[in-house]
Design a protein around this motif. Structure first.
Motif, PDB file in Angstrom:
ATOM      1  N   THR A  96      13.940  -0.094 -16.383  1.00  0.00           N
ATOM      2  CA  THR A  96      13.240  -0.875 -15.368  1.00  0.00           C
ATOM      3  C   THR A  96      13.802  -2.282 -15.382  1.00  0.00           C
ATOM      4  O   THR A  96      13.761  -2.967 -16.403  1.00  0.00           O
ATOM      5  CB  THR A  96      11.730  -0.899 -15.635  1.00  0.00           C
ATOM      6  N   VAL A 116      13.365  -4.149  -2.294  1.00  0.00           N
ATOM      7  CA  VAL A 116      14.115  -2.926  -2.586  1.00  0.00           C
ATOM      8  C   VAL A 116      14.224  -2.151  -1.284  1.00  0.00           C
ATOM      9  O   VAL A 116      13.211  -1.761  -0.692  1.00  0.00           O
ATOM     10  CB  VAL A 116      13.430  -2.079  -3.676  1.00  0.00           C
ATOM     11  N   GLU A 128       8.209  -3.119   0.985  1.00  0.00           N
ATOM     12  CA  GLU A 128       9.435  -3.036   0.179  1.00  0.00           C
ATOM     13  C   GLU A 128       9.628  -4.252  -0.725  1.00  0.00           C
ATOM     14  O   GLU A 128      10.549  -4.269  -1.535  1.00  0.00           O
ATOM     15  CB  GLU A 128      10.655  -2.885   1.089  1.00  0.00           C
ATOM     16  N   LEU A 133      12.501  -2.777 -10.436  1.00  0.00           N
ATOM     17  CA  LEU A 133      13.175  -1.590  -9.910  1.00  0.00           C
ATOM     18  C   LEU A 133      13.518  -0.679 -11.082  1.00  0.00           C
ATOM     19  O   LEU A 133      14.149  -1.116 -12.047  1.00  0.00           O
ATOM     20  CB  LEU A 133      14.445  -1.985  -9.152  1.00  0.00           C
ATOM     21  N   VAL A 143      19.362  -3.602  -2.794  1.00  0.00           N
ATOM     22  CA  VAL A 143      18.412  -4.695  -3.002  1.00  0.00           C
ATOM     23  C   VAL A 143      18.697  -5.765  -1.955  1.00  0.00           C
ATOM     24  O   VAL A 143      19.858  -6.086  -1.671  1.00  0.00           O
ATOM     25  CB  VAL A 143      18.529  -5.274  -4.416  1.00  0.00           C
TER      26      VAL A 143
END
Length: 204
Positions: A96, A116, A128, A133, A143
């Motif tokens: 992550t 994202v 978003e 992520l 991104v």
């Protein structure tokens, strides 16, 4: 005479560098010997297990530095600019990543937000916006960094997109230029009011 035949233990370590996190690699040494009076023997060591640890690495493209920005974008003051990147998990396990953006020294300070791009359309969408992520090993994702330039700003500024994991971080720099939006002015000609007087002629 004693003759030893040992495998190269470093080979397992080399495999560990490319193996997925959590992989268990078996390793065992053996010794083969012969005696002056004849005869030979083989002795095996106790098996050893090597556990591959997770290695977190992240890559962001296009890469750039303040001296050589990866992207250059020009936008009018007061308007948003969308900067597009690809973030890749170059480690050996899921990770992550924390996303953040910074404005470096420049003529103005834009307002920065990270997204994202889940649907891959290259445009920020409601829902978003994200600051984290999660990607599997070898996976990548688009991104977006949206920079809103203040009204009336002009000149150039540098912005950074940073992706960070426990094993380190990766920063890429983009150059953002802006100029003020021209003021729209309307010139209205005021109609002249009739004077009500004209030349007067006297009859001869």
């Amino acid at each position: 005479m004693l003759r030893l035949c040992l495998p190269l233990c470093c080979a397992a370590a080399c495999l560990a560098g490319a193996a997925p996190a959590g992989t268990v690699i078996q390793n065992q040494a053996s010794a083969q010997f012969s005696l002056p009076g004849g005869g030979a023997g083989l002795v095996n060591s106790e098996p050893a297990q090597l556990l591959v640890n997770a290695v977190c690495r992240v890559q962001v493209t296009p890469d750039g530095t303040p001296q050589a920005p990866g992207q250059r974008l020009t936008v009018r003051a007061g308007e948003p600019a969308t900067l597009r990147y690809e973030l890749s998990n170059a480690g050996n396990g899921p990770a992550t990543f924390t996303l953040s953006a910074q404005a470096l020294d420049g003529a103005f300070t834009p307002n920065l937000t990270t997204f994202v791009d889940a649907n891959g359309d290259g445009q920020p969408q409601p829902g978003e916006q994200a600051e984290q992520l999660t990607l599997g090993a070898g996976a990548s994702a688009a991104v977006l960094l949206v920079a809103v330039v203040p009204a009336g700003a002009s000149g150039a500024a540098l912005v950074n997109l940073t992706a960070q994991c426990p094993g380190g971080l990766r920063t890429t720099t983009t150059s953002l230029s802006s100029w003020p939006r021209p003021h729209r002015t309307s010139n209205f000609a005021r109609p002249s009011a009739p004077s009500g007087c004209g030349p007067v002629t006297r009859p001869a």
